[in-house]
Design a protein around this motif. Structure first.
Motif, PDB file in Angstrom:
ATOM      1  N   ALA A 130       1.145  -1.005   0.035  1.00  0.00           N
ATOM      2  CA  ALA A 130      -0.080  -0.120   0.052  1.00  0.00           C
ATOM      3  C   ALA A 130       1.157   1.242   0.018  1.00  0.00           C
ATOM      4  CB  ALA A 130      -1.014  -0.032   1.033  1.00  0.00           C
ATOM      5  N   VAL A 131       1.963   1.188   0.815  1.00  0.00           N
ATOM      6  CA  VAL A 131       2.984   2.933   0.712  1.00  0.00           C
ATOM      7  C   VAL A 131       3.319   2.828  -0.385  1.00  0.00           C
ATOM      8  CG1 VAL A 131       5.060   3.432   1.867  1.00  0.00           C
ATOM      9  CG2 VAL A 131       3.205   2.502   3.480  1.00  0.00           C
ATOM     10  N   VAL A 132       3.944   1.551  -0.688  1.00  0.00           N
ATOM     11  CA  VAL A 132       4.626   1.853  -2.540  1.00  0.00           C
ATOM     12  C   VAL A 132       3.761   2.147  -3.683  1.00  0.00           C
ATOM     13  CG1 VAL A 132       5.671   1.099  -4.290  1.00  0.00           C
ATOM     14  CG2 VAL A 132       6.567  -0.161  -1.714  1.00  0.00           C
ATOM     15  N   ALA A 133       2.372   1.436  -3.971  1.00  0.00           N
ATOM     16  CA  ALA A 133       1.715   1.772  -4.476  1.00  0.00           C
ATOM     17  C   ALA A 133       0.960   3.606  -4.648  1.00  0.00           C
ATOM     18  CB  ALA A 133       0.281   0.898  -4.527  1.00  0.00           C
ATOM     19  N   PHE A 134       0.843   3.711  -2.994  1.00  0.00           N
ATOM     20  CA  PHE A 134       0.295   5.617  -3.150  1.00  0.00           C
ATOM     21  C   PHE A 134       1.528   6.888  -2.715  1.00  0.00           C
ATOM     22  CE2 PHE A 134      -3.305   3.387  -1.121  1.00  0.00           C
ATOM     23  CZ  PHE A 134      -4.129   4.761  -0.951  1.00  0.00           C
ATOM     24  N   GLU A 135       2.490   5.636  -3.233  1.00  0.00           N
ATOM     25  CA  GLU A 135       4.131   7.133  -3.157  1.00  0.00           C
ATOM     26  C   GLU A 135       3.605   7.131  -5.089  1.00  0.00           C
ATOM     27  OE1 GLU A 135       5.811   8.743  -2.775  1.00  0.00           O
ATOM     28  OE2 GLU A 135       7.637   8.341  -4.636  1.00  0.00           O
ATOM     29  N   VAL A 136       4.042   5.181  -5.555  1.00  0.00           N
ATOM     30  CA  VAL A 136       3.765   5.789  -7.128  1.00  0.00           C
ATOM     31  C   VAL A 136       2.360   6.558  -7.590  1.00  0.00           C
ATOM     32  CG1 VAL A 136       2.654   4.746  -9.478  1.00  0.00           C
ATOM     33  CG2 VAL A 136       3.854   3.170  -7.497  1.00  0.00           C
ATOM     34  N   PHE A 137       1.359   6.633  -7.294  1.00  0.00           N
ATOM     35  CA  PHE A 137       0.799   7.601  -7.398  1.00  0.00           C
ATOM     36  C   PHE A 137       0.271   9.070  -7.233  1.00  0.00           C
ATOM     37  CE2 PHE A 137      -2.588   3.895  -5.706  1.00  0.00           C
ATOM     38  CZ  PHE A 137      -2.608   3.115  -7.129  1.00  0.00           C
TER      39      PHE A 137
ATOM     40  N   GLY B 124      -8.036  -5.047  -6.556  1.00  0.00           N
ATOM     41  CA  GLY B 124      -7.631  -3.917  -5.164  1.00  0.00           C
ATOM     42  C   GLY B 124      -6.431  -4.324  -4.880  1.00  0.00           C
ATOM     43  N   SER B 125      -6.051  -5.668  -4.916  1.00  0.00           N
ATOM     44  CA  SER B 125      -4.933  -5.887  -4.147  1.00  0.00           C
ATOM     45  C   SER B 125      -3.726  -6.189  -4.959  1.00  0.00           C
ATOM     46  CB  SER B 125      -4.984  -7.142  -2.994  1.00  0.00           C
ATOM     47  OG  SER B 125      -5.825  -6.630  -2.012  1.00  0.00           O
ATOM     48  N   THR B 126      -4.834  -6.949  -6.149  1.00  0.00           N
ATOM     49  CA  THR B 126      -4.010  -7.056  -7.630  1.00  0.00           C
ATOM     50  C   THR B 126      -3.387  -5.990  -7.719  1.00  0.00           C
ATOM     51  OG1 THR B 126      -5.324  -9.183  -7.785  1.00  0.00           O
ATOM     52  CG2 THR B 126      -3.994  -8.359 -10.170  1.00  0.00           C
ATOM     53  N   PHE B 127      -4.011  -4.634  -8.432  1.00  0.00           N
ATOM     54  CA  PHE B 127      -3.491  -3.524  -8.425  1.00  0.00           C
ATOM     55  C   PHE B 127      -3.279  -2.775  -7.594  1.00  0.00           C
ATOM     56  CE2 PHE B 127      -4.393   1.071  -8.983  1.00  0.00           C
ATOM     57  CZ  PHE B 127      -4.371   1.775 -10.173  1.00  0.00           C
ATOM     58  N   MET B 128      -2.591  -2.992  -6.683  1.00  0.00           N
ATOM     59  CA  MET B 128      -1.844  -2.644  -5.567  1.00  0.00           C
ATOM     60  C   MET B 128      -0.181  -3.180  -6.092  1.00  0.00           C
ATOM     61  SD  MET B 128      -2.690  -0.583  -3.120  1.00  0.00           S
ATOM     62  CE  MET B 128      -4.254   0.066  -2.114  1.00  0.00           C
ATOM     63  N   VAL B 129      -0.446  -3.872  -6.395  1.00  0.00           N
ATOM     64  CA  VAL B 129       0.694  -4.946  -5.924  1.00  0.00           C
ATOM     65  C   VAL B 129       1.420  -5.165  -8.002  1.00  0.00           C
ATOM     66  CG1 VAL B 129       1.721  -7.221  -7.022  1.00  0.00           C
ATOM     67  CG2 VAL B 129       0.446  -6.974  -4.869  1.00  0.00           C
ATOM     68  N   PHE B 130       0.302  -4.338  -9.381  1.00  0.00           N
ATOM     69  CA  PHE B 130       0.670  -3.874 -10.240  1.00  0.00           C
ATOM     70  C   PHE B 130       1.906  -2.716  -9.374  1.00  0.00           C
ATOM     71  CE2 PHE B 130       0.016  -1.548 -13.695  1.00  0.00           C
ATOM     72  CZ  PHE B 130       0.374  -2.310 -14.754  1.00  0.00           C
ATOM     73  N   GLU B 131       1.263  -2.074  -9.095  1.00  0.00           N
ATOM     74  CA  GLU B 131       1.866  -0.364  -8.891  1.00  0.00           C
ATOM     75  C   GLU B 131       3.256  -0.301  -8.062  1.00  0.00           C
ATOM     76  OE1 GLU B 131       0.649   2.920  -9.835  1.00  0.00           O
ATOM     77  OE2 GLU B 131      -1.156   1.196 -10.837  1.00  0.00           O
ATOM     78  N   VAL B 132       3.077  -1.913  -7.619  1.00  0.00           N
ATOM     79  CA  VAL B 132       4.568  -1.886  -6.890  1.00  0.00           C
ATOM     80  C   VAL B 132       5.954  -1.909  -8.080  1.00  0.00           C
ATOM     81  CG1 VAL B 132       5.928  -3.319  -5.332  1.00  0.00           C
ATOM     82  CG2 VAL B 132       3.455  -2.366  -4.434  1.00  0.00           C
ATOM     83  N   PHE B 133       5.119  -2.886  -8.400  1.00  0.00           N
ATOM     84  CA  PHE B 133       5.903  -3.441 -10.143  1.00  0.00           C
ATOM     85  C   PHE B 133       5.929  -1.994 -10.722  1.00  0.00           C
ATOM     86  CE2 PHE B 133       4.379  -7.595  -9.710  1.00  0.00           C
ATOM     87  CZ  PHE B 133       5.911  -8.515  -9.632  1.00  0.00           C
ATOM     88  N   LEU B 134       5.480  -1.280 -11.171  1.00  0.00           N
ATOM     89  CA  LEU B 134       6.170   0.244 -11.705  1.00  0.00           C
ATOM     90  C   LEU B 134       7.248   0.947 -11.196  1.00  0.00           C
ATOM     91  CD1 LEU B 134       2.488   1.015 -13.057  1.00  0.00           C
ATOM     92  CD2 LEU B 134       4.640   0.662 -14.258  1.00  0.00           C
ATOM     93  N   GLY B 135       7.162   0.600  -9.699  1.00  0.00           N
ATOM     94  CA  GLY B 135       7.725   1.645  -8.423  1.00  0.00           C
ATOM     95  C   GLY B 135       8.849   0.641  -8.489  1.00  0.00           C
ATOM     96  N   ALA B 136       9.377  -0.174  -8.595  1.00  0.00           N
ATOM     97  CA  ALA B 136      10.666  -0.953  -8.686  1.00  0.00           C
ATOM     98  C   ALA B 136      11.274  -0.824 -10.290  1.00  0.00           C
ATOM     99  CB  ALA B 136      10.122  -2.557  -8.737  1.00  0.00           C
ATOM    100  N   TYR B 137      10.436  -1.129 -11.146  1.00  0.00           N
ATOM    101  CA  TYR B 137      10.735  -0.556 -12.810  1.00  0.00           C
ATOM    102  C   TYR B 137      11.562   0.864 -12.769  1.00  0.00           C
ATOM    103  CZ  TYR B 137      10.536   1.062 -17.393  1.00  0.00           C
ATOM    104  OH  TYR B 137      10.966   1.690 -18.769  1.00  0.00           O
ATOM    105  N   GLY B 138      11.029   2.155 -11.813  1.00  0.00           N
ATOM    106  CA  GLY B 138      12.275   2.581 -11.525  1.00  0.00           C
ATOM    107  C   GLY B 138      13.029   2.796 -10.900  1.00  0.00           C
ATOM    108  N   VAL B 139      12.505   2.314 -10.105  1.00  0.00           N
ATOM    109  CA  VAL B 139      13.967   2.196  -8.617  1.00  0.00           C
ATOM    110  C   VAL B 139      15.447   1.341  -9.563  1.00  0.00           C
ATOM    111  CG1 VAL B 139      14.646   1.438  -7.074  1.00  0.00           C
ATOM    112  CG2 VAL B 139      12.801   2.675  -7.154  1.00  0.00           C
ATOM    113  N   ILE B 140      14.885   0.456 -10.190  1.00  0.00           N
ATOM    114  CA  ILE B 140      16.344  -0.853 -10.443  1.00  0.00           C
ATOM    115  C   ILE B 140      16.967  -0.543 -11.569  1.00  0.00           C
ATOM    116  CG2 ILE B 140      16.318  -3.184 -11.492  1.00  0.00           C
ATOM    117  CD1 ILE B 140      13.577  -3.848  -9.729  1.00  0.00           C
ATOM    118  N   ASP B 141      15.908  -0.037 -12.705  1.00  0.00           N
ATOM    119  CA  ASP B 141      16.479  -0.222 -14.068  1.00  0.00           C
ATOM    120  C   ASP B 141      17.383   1.861 -14.055  1.00  0.00           C
ATOM    121  OD1 ASP B 141      15.499  -2.174 -15.680  1.00  0.00           O
ATOM    122  OD2 ASP B 141      14.276  -0.671 -17.123  1.00  0.00           O
ATOM    123  N   TYR B 142      16.953   2.733 -13.016  1.00  0.00           N
ATOM    124  CA  TYR B 142      17.659   3.791 -12.788  1.00  0.00           C
ATOM    125  C   TYR B 142      18.557   3.358 -11.991  1.00  0.00           C
ATOM    126  CZ  TYR B 142      19.472   8.175 -11.007  1.00  0.00           C
ATOM    127  OH  TYR B 142      20.323   9.206  -9.983  1.00  0.00           O
TER     128      TYR B 142
END
Lengths: 212, 200
Positions: A130-137, B124-142
């Protein structure tokens, strides 16, 4: 409403009003609009308490106040631009606020639902996500504001990547802290103090059990 | 229990994920290598947890998870023949692939742990995990771009446009998933996907 949350909100309101005065004098439109939004956000918990929706515990209200204060202070003093770790500090504190609010929401849902159960050890995972997802939002919001209104919320790819990395760490710390806290207290005690019966009844009536 | 042909198809598609992983490692693209690796791990996890090789994710699930790897492999093959897949096709393949890995993670958690969730919570959780992947994409590739001098992310705006469009795509997929599970049944969907329903 209880006295302590009201005093905390009042104290942070005075500080934010002081910063608003400075920003208005300097005609810094981004800073004073941010402080106005911060004041609005600061008064949401007391409003919800007054309306009988939810009574947030005072440590969470304090955390919300601190995060809004640090954000405005960074704008007034320009520390966002001169001190490299200021942005990381605000992201860390805001991540903690998100973690606290998500945990509360999850506990309320669990208390009032028969189909959702998250054992305390699994809270590490859900709070982190949740924390990481909200950061991306939040990054999407910043990018949208920069692209449409012309603000300068995102400075560079390095800044964006490091902000997300900060919240990866925040999510992990918050998740472990929540799991530890929940392993030492009962769900009933925690949720009863929030006085959310009215809000839960509203959600049940309008979202889960719509009238025929 | 799935038939031998279906299980064989799943394992054949898994080999594409392995090939995709190798290609991304050679290309020095750590995020997509990690996605392929996670795809392999999550596809095999139900089989490992249940100690039943036939409980590998079904072929259609593995196919959707492997879409980014298939797209990457195809583009490599076709580029020699002057045929170029459009960016949009790649993006759609990437979004679907990562969304399906996120879904598989949540279904495995629901099926093989003491966590219980209903349909809206799962989606909802699936969508949030997807967003974590997006965040990881930025962090790892950068970080790898800085370390290895690669150019996997060219600029902040290119990254943010990718993140924004992927998020919109994930919202659409989440709504479709919610509708699909609502029409069928979450437990039977889960049993079909990860070989185990709640209470099995």
């Amino acid at each position: 409403m209880k006295r302590t949350p009201f005093l905390i909100t009042g104290a942070f309101s005075l500080i934010l009003l002081g910063m608003l005065y400075i920003s208005l004098n300097e005609a810094d439109s981004y800073a004073y609009s941010t402080e106005l939004v911060s004041l609005f956000l600061l008064w949401i918990p007391p409003f919800l308490s007054w309306r009988g929706v939810v009574e947030l515990p005072w440590p969470i209200i304090l955390l919300i106040g601190v995060s809004l204060f640090l954000h405005s202070l960074g704008l007034v003093t320009l520390w966002y631009y001169s001190t490299f770790w200021w942005d990381k500090l605000t992201h860390f504190v805001t991540g903690m606020v998100v973690a606290a609010l998500i945990t509360m929401a999850l506990l309320i849902i669990m208390q009032h639902s028969r189909t959702i159960t998250v054992p305390s050890k699994w809270m590490v995972f859900f709070v982190f996500v949740a924390v990481v997802a909200f950061e991306v939002f939040w990054e999407i919001f910043e990018f949208t504001m920069d692209s449409t209104v012309g603000t300068n919320m995102q400075h560079s790819l390095e800044d964006t990547a490091n902000d997300i990395l900060t919240n990866f760490i925040t999510g992990l710390i918050a998740g472990v802290a929540v799991a530890y806290y929940l392993s030492r207290c009962t769900l009933d005690d925690f949720v009863e103090g929030l006085k959310v019966e009215r809000a839960v009844a509203w959600f049940r009536r309008h979202l889960f059990e719509p009238p025929a | 229990m799935r038939g031998g042909l279906q299980v064989g198809a799943s394992y054949a598609l898994l080999s594409l994920l392995v090939a995709g992983f190798v290609q991304e490692v050679v290309r020095q693209d750590p995020f997509w290598a990690l996605v392929a690796l996670m795809g392999i791990a999550i596809a095999l996890l139900p089989a490992v947890l249940s100690r039943e090789p036939r409980n590998v994710l079904p072929w259609w699930f593995v196919l959707l998870i492997a879409l980014p790897s298939i797209g990457s492999l195809l583009s490599n093959l076709l580029s020699d023949h002057y045929v170029r897949l459009t960016d949009a096709a790649f993006w759609i393949a990437d979004i679907i692939g990562v969304f399906m890995i996120s879904l598989a993670v949540m279904l495995v958690i629901r099926g093989y742990s003491s966590v219980r969730m209903n349909r809206p919570f799962l989606v909802g959780s699936t969508f949030m995990v997807f967003e974590v992947f997006l965040g990881a994409y930025g962090v790892i590739d950068y970080q790898f771009d800085q370390l290895l001098g690669t150019h996997n992310i060219t600029s902040n705006s290119a990254f943010m446009v990718y993140v924004t469009i992927s998020t919109i795509g994930a919202v659409v997929l989440a709504l479709m998933l919610n509708y699909y599970i609502r029409l069928s049944d979450l437990d039977s969907f889960q049993r079909d996907a990860v070989g185990r329903g709640v209470g099995d």
